[in-house]
Design an enzyme around this catalytic site. Structure first.
Site, PDB file in Angstrom:
ATOM      1  N   ASP A   1       0.821  -1.212   0.000  1.00 40.96           N
ATOM      2  CA  ASP A   1       0.000   0.000   0.000  1.00 40.96           C
ATOM      3  C   ASP A   1       0.853   1.259   0.000  1.00 40.96           C
ATOM      4  O   ASP A   1       2.065   1.207   0.188  1.00 40.96           O
ATOM      5  CB  ASP A   1      -0.898   0.012   1.242  1.00 40.96           C
ATOM      6  CG  ASP A   1      -2.035  -0.991   1.158  1.00 40.96           C
ATOM      7  OD1 ASP A   1      -2.354  -1.436   0.037  1.00 40.96           O
ATOM      8  OD2 ASP A   1      -2.599  -1.335   2.215  1.00 40.96           O
TER       9      ASP A   1
ATOM     10  N   TYR B   1       7.287  -9.749   6.941  1.00 37.44           N
ATOM     11  CA  TYR B   1       7.093  -8.310   7.091  1.00 37.44           C
ATOM     12  C   TYR B   1       7.580  -7.868   8.468  1.00 37.44           C
ATOM     13  O   TYR B   1       7.553  -8.652   9.428  1.00 37.44           O
ATOM     14  CB  TYR B   1       5.610  -7.946   6.977  1.00 37.44           C
ATOM     15  CG  TYR B   1       5.048  -7.957   5.584  1.00 37.44           C
ATOM     16  CD1 TYR B   1       5.028  -6.801   4.798  1.00 37.44           C
ATOM     17  CD2 TYR B   1       4.503  -9.118   5.044  1.00 37.44           C
ATOM     18  CE1 TYR B   1       4.498  -6.807   3.525  1.00 37.44           C
ATOM     19  CE2 TYR B   1       3.963  -9.135   3.762  1.00 37.44           C
ATOM     20  CZ  TYR B   1       3.968  -7.978   3.011  1.00 37.44           C
ATOM     21  OH  TYR B   1       3.434  -7.982   1.746  1.00 37.44           O
TER      22      TYR B   1
END
Length: 261
Positions: free
Chosen positions: A55, A113
């Protein structure tokens, strides 16, 4: 377009991008990469495919891409060329020739992540694009108890955006951990899984910070998972602090991997 397929590992600062995926009239990582590779291909349009569609504002240290180049070129030369024509926010770390069947996204077996939290009393201006600022005292022991409950295979509906397009929301977290950098007072959360739902890590983090500062108890995590309701979990934290660290194509390379029973 057909051609020779190349795989590349890239790192980027996502601060000034509207995410990875190409969008009309928006500056994106994929868009910048496609412009660069197309230029090297002497104007022949080249489509770039990424392992994950990060994003707006999300960073990457280990994003994997692939693309089909119209003619043969040495990998070192291609890497140098790409780094010479891309914006300074993007660096190509590795390039290799791969089979035409390789796909950066569809063949990925796991991803890693990190999410960084600036826990200083006053915001550190040098961390503002890379760590989410949370000034309230945080309890590491409680956070670790909560993370233990998140590890494993669960239906993560409560931690998925209502805009998620995935019907099956069962995912496996092989690793969910946290470390504190005493020098910078940053909390570095690490998540390794076989896949992540839209906004999943940001919602996990919104919930974990509520545990960290005492608004929730660690035991509530099980109840949130069981609820299968987005309203049961915490807020969706900012994309600031989130970074794609690695993509894995072999299960043996995934930290904490355990074969499902």
């Amino acid at each position: 377009m057909t051609g020779l397929r190349y795989k590349a590992k890239i790192v980027y600062d996502g601060t000034q991008f509207f995410g990875f995926q190409v969008q009309p009239d928006r500056r994106t990582v994929q868009g910048e990469l496609e412009k660069a590779v197309t230029k090297l291909a002497k104007g022949q349009e080249v489509r770039v495919h990424g392992a994950g569609r990060t994003d707006a504002g999300v960073h990457a240290r280990g994003q994997i891409i692939h693309f089909d180049f119209p003619f043969a070129i040495e990998v070192d030369g291609l890497m140098v060329g790409m780094n010479s024509v891309t914006t300074s926010e993007i660096t190509v770390l590795e390039v290799e020739r791969v089979e035409d069947t390789f796909h950066a996204r569809y063949l990925a077996k796991g991803k890693k992540y990190s999410y960084r939290v600036d826990n200083n009393q006053f915001r550190d201006p040098f961390l503002r694009y890379y760590s989410y600022y949370h000034r309230y005292p945080m309890n590491k022991e409680k956070v670790e108890k909560a993370l233990t409950q998140l590890a494993g295979t669960h239906d993560f509906t409560s931690f998925a955006s209502t805009h998620s397009d995935k019907e099956d929301k069962v995912r496996t977290l092989y690793q969910a951990s946290v470390e504190v950098n005493e020098d910078t007072n940053e909390w570095i959360f690490t998540f390794v899984g076989n896949g992540f739902l839209y906004n999943m890590i940001r919602i996990l983090m919104g919930t974990l910070l509520e545990v960290a500062d005492g608004r929730r108890e660690p035991e509530e995590i099980q109840e949130i998972i069981a609820a299968k309701d987005r309203e049961a979990a915490g807020m969706t934290l900012s994309s600031v602090g989130l970074c794609m660290e690695a993509v894995y194509y072999e299960t043996k390379d995934i930290p904490g991997y355990k074969k499902e029973e």
